[in-house]
Design a protein around this motif. Structure first.
Motif, PDB file in Angstrom:
ATOM      1  N   GLU A 184       0.836  -1.207   0.000  1.00  0.00           N
ATOM      2  CA  GLU A 184       0.000   0.000   0.000  1.00  0.00           C
ATOM      3  C   GLU A 184       0.867   1.253   0.000  1.00  0.00           C
ATOM      4  N   PHE A 185       1.925   1.236   0.814  1.00  0.00           N
ATOM      5  CA  PHE A 185       2.816   2.393   0.908  1.00  0.00           C
ATOM      6  C   PHE A 185       3.422   2.725  -0.452  1.00  0.00           C
ATOM      7  N   LEU A 186       3.825   1.681  -1.177  1.00  0.00           N
ATOM      8  CA  LEU A 186       4.473   1.887  -2.473  1.00  0.00           C
ATOM      9  C   LEU A 186       3.471   2.327  -3.539  1.00  0.00           C
ATOM     10  N   SER A 187       2.367   1.590  -3.654  1.00  0.00           N
ATOM     11  CA  SER A 187       1.420   1.823  -4.756  1.00  0.00           C
ATOM     12  C   SER A 187       0.469   2.986  -4.512  1.00  0.00           C
ATOM     13  N   ASP A 188      -0.071   3.055  -3.290  1.00  0.00           N
ATOM     14  CA  ASP A 188      -1.143   4.019  -3.019  1.00  0.00           C
ATOM     15  C   ASP A 188      -0.681   5.291  -2.339  1.00  0.00           C
ATOM     16  N   VAL A 189       0.580   5.291  -1.882  1.00  0.00           N
ATOM     17  CA  VAL A 189       1.081   6.500  -1.213  1.00  0.00           C
ATOM     18  C   VAL A 189       2.219   7.111  -2.025  1.00  0.00           C
ATOM     19  N   ALA A 244       4.158  10.938  -5.833  1.00  0.00           N
ATOM     20  CA  ALA A 244       5.222  11.284  -6.784  1.00  0.00           C
ATOM     21  C   ALA A 244       4.663  11.896  -8.063  1.00  0.00           C
ATOM     22  N   LYS A 245       3.406  11.572  -8.376  1.00  0.00           N
ATOM     23  CA  LYS A 245       2.751  12.137  -9.559  1.00  0.00           C
ATOM     24  C   LYS A 245       1.855  13.319  -9.192  1.00  0.00           C
ATOM     25  N   ASN A 246       2.094  13.872  -7.989  1.00  0.00           N
ATOM     26  CA  ASN A 246       1.314  15.006  -7.466  1.00  0.00           C
ATOM     27  C   ASN A 246      -0.169  14.663  -7.316  1.00  0.00           C
ATOM     28  N   GLY A 247      -0.452  13.379  -7.121  1.00  0.00           N
ATOM     29  CA  GLY A 247      -1.832  12.961  -6.882  1.00  0.00           C
ATOM     30  C   GLY A 247      -2.195  13.101  -5.414  1.00  0.00           C
ATOM     31  N   LYS A 248      -3.481  12.930  -5.123  1.00  0.00           N
ATOM     32  CA  LYS A 248      -3.961  13.041  -3.747  1.00  0.00           C
ATOM     33  C   LYS A 248      -4.044  11.649  -3.126  1.00  0.00           C
ATOM     34  N   VAL A 249      -3.354  11.460  -2.018  1.00  0.00           N
ATOM     35  CA  VAL A 249      -3.396  10.188  -1.297  1.00  0.00           C
ATOM     36  C   VAL A 249      -4.789  10.013  -0.704  1.00  0.00           C
ATOM     37  N   MET A 250      -5.309   8.789  -0.784  1.00  0.00           N
ATOM     38  CA  MET A 250      -6.666   8.520  -0.321  1.00  0.00           C
ATOM     39  C   MET A 250      -6.876   8.988   1.116  1.00  0.00           C
ATOM     40  N   SER A 251      -8.059   9.569   1.370  1.00  0.00           N
ATOM     41  CA  SER A 251      -8.352  10.134   2.689  1.00  0.00           C
ATOM     42  C   SER A 251      -8.341   9.066   3.775  1.00  0.00           C
ATOM     43  N   LYS A 252      -8.708   7.821   3.436  1.00  0.00           N
ATOM     44  CA  LYS A 252      -8.712   6.770   4.455  1.00  0.00           C
ATOM     45  C   LYS A 252      -7.301   6.482   4.959  1.00  0.00           C
ATOM     46  N   ILE A 253      -6.300   6.657   4.078  1.00  0.00           N
ATOM     47  CA  ILE A 253      -4.906   6.449   4.486  1.00  0.00           C
ATOM     48  C   ILE A 253      -4.444   7.594   5.373  1.00  0.00           C
ATOM     49  N   ASP A 310       9.098  20.113  -1.489  1.00  0.00           N
ATOM     50  CA  ASP A 310       9.768  20.852  -2.566  1.00  0.00           C
ATOM     51  C   ASP A 310      11.075  20.203  -3.032  1.00  0.00           C
ATOM     52  N   ILE A 311      11.675  19.339  -2.189  1.00  0.00           N
ATOM     53  CA  ILE A 311      12.927  18.680  -2.596  1.00  0.00           C
ATOM     54  C   ILE A 311      12.694  17.208  -2.920  1.00  0.00           C
ATOM     55  N   GLY A 312      11.419  16.854  -3.179  1.00  0.00           N
ATOM     56  CA  GLY A 312      11.097  15.510  -3.642  1.00  0.00           C
ATOM     57  C   GLY A 312      11.101  14.431  -2.580  1.00  0.00           C
ATOM     58  N   LYS A 313      10.888  14.810  -1.318  1.00  0.00           N
ATOM     59  CA  LYS A 313      10.822  13.838  -0.231  1.00  0.00           C
ATOM     60  C   LYS A 313       9.376  13.643   0.204  1.00  0.00           C
ATOM     61  N   LEU A 314       8.999  12.387   0.473  1.00  0.00           N
ATOM     62  CA  LEU A 314       7.648  12.080   0.931  1.00  0.00           C
ATOM     63  C   LEU A 314       7.506  12.474   2.395  1.00  0.00           C
ATOM     64  N   VAL A 315       6.481  13.260   2.704  1.00  0.00           N
ATOM     65  CA  VAL A 315       6.304  13.770   4.067  1.00  0.00           C
ATOM     66  C   VAL A 315       4.837  13.764   4.476  1.00  0.00           C
ATOM     67  N   VAL A 316       4.614  13.748   5.800  1.00  0.00           N
ATOM     68  CA  VAL A 316       3.314  14.119   6.357  1.00  0.00           C
ATOM     69  C   VAL A 316       3.420  15.600   6.674  1.00  0.00           C
ATOM     70  N   GLU A 317       2.572  16.407   6.059  1.00  0.00           N
ATOM     71  CA  GLU A 317       2.638  17.855   6.227  1.00  0.00           C
ATOM     72  C   GLU A 317       1.445  18.331   7.050  1.00  0.00           C
ATOM     73  N   VAL A 318       1.732  19.091   8.106  1.00  0.00           N
ATOM     74  CA  VAL A 318       0.671  19.629   8.968  1.00  0.00           C
ATOM     75  C   VAL A 318       0.714  21.149   8.895  1.00  0.00           C
ATOM     76  N   LYS A 319      -0.415  21.752   8.499  1.00  0.00           N
ATOM     77  CA  LYS A 319      -0.542  23.211   8.453  1.00  0.00           C
ATOM     78  C   LYS A 319      -1.417  23.679   9.602  1.00  0.00           C
ATOM     79  N   LEU A 320      -0.906  24.645  10.354  1.00  0.00           N
ATOM     80  CA  LEU A 320      -1.668  25.207  11.460  1.00  0.00           C
ATOM     81  C   LEU A 320      -2.312  26.542  11.113  1.00  0.00           C
ATOM     82  N   SER A 321      -1.728  27.208  10.099  1.00  0.00           N
ATOM     83  CA  SER A 321      -2.231  28.531   9.733  1.00  0.00           C
ATOM     84  C   SER A 321      -1.619  28.934   8.397  1.00  0.00           C
TER      85      SER A 321
END
Length: 614
Positions: free
Chosen positions: A433-438, A443-452, A512-523
């Motif tokens: 799942e991590f490889l295919s769905d995340v 990497a193609k600027n797609g949206k990862v499924m909300s359930k994940i 921005d440097i091509g690394k997979l991250v969990v991003e949290v925005k507070l404001s």
């Protein structure tokens, strides 16, 4: 019976996991090529044409090639030398520094291994500094060095302002993973950035299509009507090549290599060549545990072809434990635990599938269908003894069972991956799942499924609070009242919405440097906080969210998540200052305490403490 002794097979063994002086690897391989007149294994270098074009240009720049041992630095240096009409004989002499005149009339110095230079020879780095700072300098350099050697070399020359400038430039290029920097006449190529998952299929194609295989055309063991009399080397080649366009083995190995990279592990081209050689030639009873044509004949005669299984060889099972653990590619792949991890479904198919009507269909397709490495005589005999309770049969059958689990990981069809839970045969049950769905989606600027995203958020909440919370549409920030890294935190700080809401949100994306991250925005006015998302962290958070965490995970992941929480709390404090939320009545003290309600969701209530000064 005609048995061919192939020079090609003997040559291919040299790439395998046999004892050798790694510092002389490239030179040793080329001596064999010249002596036996064998076509070399040529894998197209990613940067070679760019390097040659640079040095043939009217204003060439100096170049540094860096990377780990086995990334191809020496190969690239030699090919550049030869393309500039340098002689092979001169290249093979003992001189550590080669010189050649470029079309631009500048002199090119090639240092094929910076670590081999004596202290007095390192003074040439002064000329290198001049070439980097002055585009009109008459000298140009091509230097090959591992990262550590590159930094260490500067300590052995007298430092001045210019040297420090160039040294800092090199360090900045390494850290930032950039190729060039404005104001410096220098290019840095980090060969460790070349993807092993991209290189591996290319290496497989080059090896499988090598003309040396024509030696096998007249061998009696190549094609025979007796299944157990077929050459195991040729059988492994056919399987790696794939049947009717199905390249499932190489595809699964490529997936594993890509997952290794996403876990921060780089495997150089030398290790990939070693892997391919071992895939084809591995056998625990052959000399150096790699088959020659002579070994193959004896193995067939002794009815031990099943031990040459390509599905075992991919994990280095033909090697001694010590050799396997000391070989990077096998030590890395062993972390997936393939063969040691399993599921009830898989083991029931392998043990009881022949007699169970519910499992018989799978048994026929996945076991009986393969009489060479699947339902071979050894496995069937061990299985029969085990089921009949023959004394001392258990260990032999369990070893056979391990080999069959390994085989199934590489042969279960893609359309049955979900049904048979393929990745449960590994330590990382969420790896597919991590490889295919995340990763591939992000990497193609797609949206990862909300359930994940929701599951990852739930895992974060359980670490942040120390409670078995089911909240997955918001992040709960809480502390213990003293410091943020306590195991259980009951003092409520804030809720952050996972879906976009008032400038808040949580998403999994490529930064921005091509690394997979969990991003949290507070404001909108505050920079987001990122958690680099590796395979291990993804598995950790997913398992925590599902409520089951195996002891094999180290505390490192747990501490990384608490460190991420600390960063979020600092950003929260900044947001409060910007929103002027920290202005309170000093005569009152209040805080909010969290607990789990009957639905497993976090609730909070205000606790007030009133006091008067006397």
């Amino acid at each position: 019976m005609t048995i061919i002794r192939s020079e090609w097979i003997s040559f291919l063994r040299q790439y395998g996991p046999i004892p050798r002086n790694d510092n002389m690897y490239d030179e040793a391989i080329h001596r064999i090529i010249r002596r036996k007149k064998i076509d070399p294994i040529i894998v197209e270098s990613v940067y070679l044409s760019e390097l040659v074009e640079n040095f043939k240009s009217s204003n060439p720049k100096s170049v540094i090639l860096t990377g780990t041992a086995g990334d191809g630095k020496t190969y690239n240096c030699r090919e550049v030398w030869l393309s500039l009409n340098g002689s092979l004989q001169t290249w093979q002499n003992d001189d550590k520094i080669k010189e050649v005149l470029l079309p631009s009339s500048k002199k090119l110095y090639i240092v094929k291994d910076l670590s081999e230079l004596r202290d007095e020879e390192r003074e040439i780095l002064k000329l290198f500094v001049n070439s980097v700072l002055n585009s009109n300098d008459s000298n140009v350099f091509l230097i090959a060095a591992n990262d550590g050697q590159l930094i260490e070399a500067w300590k052995h020359i007298n430092s001045d302002h210019e040297t420090e400038r160039v040294k800092q430039c090199v360090e900045d290029l390494l850290v930032s993973e950039l190729k060039e920097m404005v104001g410096y006449h220098l290019k840095l190529y980090n060969l460790s950035q070349i993807s092993a998952a991209t290189l591996f299929p290319q290496i497989v194609d080059v090896v499988l299509e090598h003309p040396g295989w024509n030696d096998c055309n007249n061998c009696s063991l190549k094609e025979t009507d007796e299944t157990d009399k077929k050459c195991p080397i040729w059988e492994n080649r056919k399987r790696l090549k794939g049947f009717k366009g199905d390249k499932l083995i190489r595809s699964r190995v490529t997936d594993l290599l890509e997952l290794c990279e996403l876990n921060g592990v780089h495997l150089p081209i030398r290790q990939l060549l070693l892997l391919v050689s071992n895939l084809l030639l591995g056998h625990p009873e052959a000399k150096d545990r790699l088959m020659s044509c002579f070994d193959a004949v004896k193995i067939v005669d002794d009815n031990k072809t099943s031990l040459a299984s390509i599905y075992r060889n991919v994990l280095g099972e033909n090697l001694t434990e010590r050799r396997r653990e000391s070989t990077d590619v096998f030590a890395t792949l062993s972390r997936f635990g393939i063969g040691y991890e399993t599921s009830n479904t898989i083991d029931n198919i392998l043990i009881f599938g022949e007699d169970d009507p519910d499992l018989n269909m799978y048994y026929e397709e996945l076991v009986l269908n393969d009489l060479y490495y699947g339902a071979d005589q050894r496995f069937r005999a061990n299985q029969k003894d085990y089921l009949e309770g023959v004394i001392d049969s258990g260990e032999s059958f369990l070893n056979s069972l391990q080999s069959q689990r390994q085989r199934l990981f590489f042969v279960i069809p893609r359309e049955k991956e979900e049904e048979l839970k393929l990745w449960h045969l590994t330590t990382f049950q969420y790896a597919g799942e991590f490889l295919s769905d995340v990763y591939r989606v992000a990497a193609k600027n797609g949206k990862v499924m909300s359930k994940i995203t929701s599951r990852i958020s739930q895992g974060l909440n359980r670490i942040f609070t120390g409670l078995l919370a089911k909240n997955n549409d918001e992040l709960i920030l809480a502390t213990s009242g003293s410091h943020s890294q306590a195991k259980v935190s009951r003092i409520f700080e804030e809720r952050i919405s996972v879906p976009k809401k008032r400038g808040e949100n949580v998403q999994i994306r490529m930064n921005d440097i091509g690394k997979l991250v969990v991003e949290v925005k507070l404001s909108p006015s505050i920079a987001p906080v990122e958690l680099p998302l590796t395979l291990v962290r993804y598995e950790f958070l997913s398992r925590v969210a599902e409520g089951a965490l195996p002891g094999s995970f180290s505390r490192e992941c747990y501490e990384d998540i608490l460190g991420f929480k600390s960063k979020l709390l600092k950003k929260l404090e900044l947001r409060r200052k910007l929103d002027e939320e920290d202005i309170v009545d000093e005569s009152d003290l209040s805080f909010r305490v969290i607990w789990l309600n009957q639905d497993g969701l976090i609730d909070d209530k205000i606790v007030e403490v009133n006091y008067n000064e006397e």
